[in-house]
Design a protein around this motif. Structure first.
Motif, PDB file in Angstrom:
ATOM      1  N   LYS A  36      63.415  -6.239  41.999  1.00  0.00           N
ATOM      2  CA  LYS A  36      62.045  -5.991  42.733  1.00  0.00           C
ATOM      3  C   LYS A  36      62.261  -6.686  44.365  1.00  0.00           C
ATOM      4  N   ASP A  38      59.065  -6.217  45.741  1.00  0.00           N
ATOM      5  CA  ASP A  38      57.748  -5.986  46.434  1.00  0.00           C
ATOM      6  C   ASP A  38      56.931  -7.099  46.377  1.00  0.00           C
ATOM      7  N   THR A  39      57.506  -8.212  47.431  1.00  0.00           N
ATOM      8  CA  THR A  39      56.884  -9.333  47.388  1.00  0.00           C
ATOM      9  C   THR A  39      55.961  -9.571  48.643  1.00  0.00           C
ATOM     10  N   CYS A  99      61.362 -14.204  51.919  1.00  0.00           N
ATOM     11  CA  CYS A  99      61.258 -12.744  51.806  1.00  0.00           C
ATOM     12  C   CYS A  99      61.352 -12.687  50.146  1.00  0.00           C
ATOM     13  N   HIS A 100      62.449 -13.057  49.607  1.00  0.00           N
ATOM     14  CA  HIS A 100      62.739 -12.687  48.095  1.00  0.00           C
ATOM     15  C   HIS A 100      62.366 -13.928  47.451  1.00  0.00           C
ATOM     16  N   SER A 101      60.991 -14.138  47.461  1.00  0.00           N
ATOM     17  CA  SER A 101      60.221 -15.015  46.887  1.00  0.00           C
ATOM     18  C   SER A 101      60.374 -14.992  45.067  1.00  0.00           C
ATOM     19  N   ASN A 102      60.741 -13.865  44.891  1.00  0.00           N
ATOM     20  CA  ASN A 102      60.648 -13.488  43.401  1.00  0.00           C
ATOM     21  C   ASN A 102      62.066 -13.692  42.828  1.00  0.00           C
ATOM     22  N   GLU A 129      57.465 -19.964  40.886  1.00  0.00           N
ATOM     23  CA  GLU A 129      56.893 -18.960  40.729  1.00  0.00           C
ATOM     24  C   GLU A 129      55.555 -18.919  39.958  1.00  0.00           C
TER      25      GLU A 129
END
Lengths: 132, 330
Positions: A36, A38-39, A99-102, A129
């Motif tokens: 995914k 959509d952060t 950006c890719h904090s997930n 998270e």
């Protein structure tokens, strides 16, 4: 057939070894990983693009990260010039994970599917998270 | 010719699969049907060969031994080299299967000036054979990562040991380098040594080239020309759960790799490669040297009518007595 007991036992072992991967996967829950992106940070971007094109990143991200590690840690160079001519700060935590904090939904989704355990997080601190 | 034919054969296989996937869209054939067919051929073929071997009688007790046989209690028996019980036979077989002990004893004969014949230890074949077989096994086990959702812990242990040098990303596997080096050595050995070249046939070069092709495509996919690994695993899992899927855009290299492996599997039972099963059925290795304790009955023995001395004497007793030949019974 001579020594039929031993022969049949041996053949049973052979067939079990062949059958093992099939039996092992009975009832396995196979879900295709969907990383995914959509952060919040990505959603706010005007042009949604990574440091390099998507296809390159998908195949070569590990090599790029390795290059970044060598560049930052060994050569002290923290500037990366992408193939589009943009400049980026070489940092896993401040650039990639900004950006890719997930991590769980992005990195781990494919890595878990492929049973890969990258050793990034041996040194780096994995982002905390909050359950959204 | 003996090298050219297998080389052309492997090249043809590669061209066939590339053409099939690139131009004819035969992904389903090369990704699903042929791998299944190859696995069925492999399994059925090995079973057929083993049952056929088991149908051959072993007329004599023929273990080839190289140590002191079980004898007087004060003579030390070499139990592994000359086993007299099943337990030690298992030990001897285990050493043979896991460490190629008989090849370890390989010696080289040379004619030196004098002229005199000298014998020397020759461990190169043993070493490269061992390196090749073990790395092949480890690579095969490592591939289980693609064939299971919950990858067993043991596979992770093997992977992390294999990649513990932590070179590059994706991590470099030592066995990848070892198998390429070993197969290359085994191939060069057949070309460079005149005696070995003389006895080498197309059937010796073909598996070497095939395995070299498999290893090269595997190494290329991991380190150089990437394929879509997620797609590869989807394909593999589809095969494992009998629910085949062909994900788009995996890359032709994977199909070459898979096709060469399928050919290797299908070729296995009908070639010298079947020594994988045959090593267990070698009478010279799997028999105990107990011919002084247990009578080995030849299963071929035909029920022969035997005329014993007792019967002979019964027939001729009176005549024997007449000419004063001593008899057992009066």
């Amino acid at each position: 057939m001579y020594d039929s007991g031993k022969i049949i036992a041996g053949l049973l072992v052979f067939v079990s070894i062949i059958a093992f991967p099939f039996v092992y996967n009975i009832g396995a829950d196979i879900v295709k990983p969907e990383p995914k992106i959509d952060t919040p940070v990505i959603q706010q971007m005007a042009v949604k693009q990574c440091v390099e094109p998507k296809e390159f990143m998908r195949a070569e991200h590990m090599q790029l990260l390795n290059k970044w590690r060598d560049s930052a840690v060994r050569d002290g160079n923290r500037v990366y010039v992408g193939s589009r001519g943009d400049h980026y700060n070489i940092s896993l935590q401040n650039t990639c994970m900004h950006c890719h904090s997930n991590k769980k939904e992005f990195c781990d989704s494919c890595h878990n599917y492929m049973a890969v355990k990258p050793y990034c997080w041996d040194c780096h601190i994995a982002p905390k998270e909050n359950s959204l | 010719m003996k090298i050219l034919f297998p080389f052309v054969a492997v090249m043809t296989l590669i061209i066939v699969v590339v053409a099939g996937v690139q131009f004819a869209n035969l992904q389903f054939l090369f990704g699903v049907i042929i791998p299944y067919a190859a696995l069925v051929t492999f399994t059925a073929g090995i079973i057929y060969r083993v049952i056929k071997w088991a149908g051959s009688p072993v007329p004599f007790c023929i273990p080839t031994t190289c140590g002191q046989q079980k004898s007087m209690p004060w003579i030390k028996q070499s139990k592994l080299e000359n086993p007299s019980s099943s337990l030690w036979v298992i030990g001897r077989m285990a050493l043979e299967v896991f460490f190629f002990r008989s090849l370890f004893r390989n010696i080289k004969t040379e004619m030196r000036e004098g002229p005199k014949v000298v014998y020397g230890s020759d461990k190169w074949l043993w070493m490269s054979g061992l390196a090749f077989h073990w790395s092949f096994l480890i690579i095969l086990l490592r591939h289980f990562r693609f064939f299971s959702v919950k990858v067993p812990y043991l596979i992770h242990v093997i992977e992390s040991l294999d990649s513990f040098l932590q070179i590059g990303a994706p991590l470099f596997y030592m066995t990848d380098a070892v198998i390429l080096a070993a197969v290359t050595y085994l191939f060069i050995r057949r070309i460079a040594l005149p005696q070995i070249k003389y006895i080498s046939l197309a059937a010796d070069y073909f598996p070497l080239l095939l395995i070299l092709g498999i290893a090269c495509t595997g190494v290329m996919m991991r380190y150089f020309t990437k394929v879509d690994v997620v797609g590869v695993k989807q394909l593999a899992m589809g095969l494992m759960t009998f629910n085949p899927v062909i994900p788009n855009g995996i890359g032709v290299l994977l199909y070459i790799h898979l096709f060469l492996i399928s050919v290797l599997f299908a070729y296995f039972p009908f070639s010298k490669l079947v020594h994988m099963a045959g090593v267990f059925l070698s009478p010279t290795r799997n028999m105990a040297n107990n011919s002084r304790m247990v009578r080995h009955i030849n299963p071929w023995n035909y029920p022969v009518h035997v005329h014993t001395y007792e019967e002979y004497e019964n027939d001729f007793r009176e005549k024997m007595k007449m000419v004063e030949i001593p008899v057992d019974k009066e």
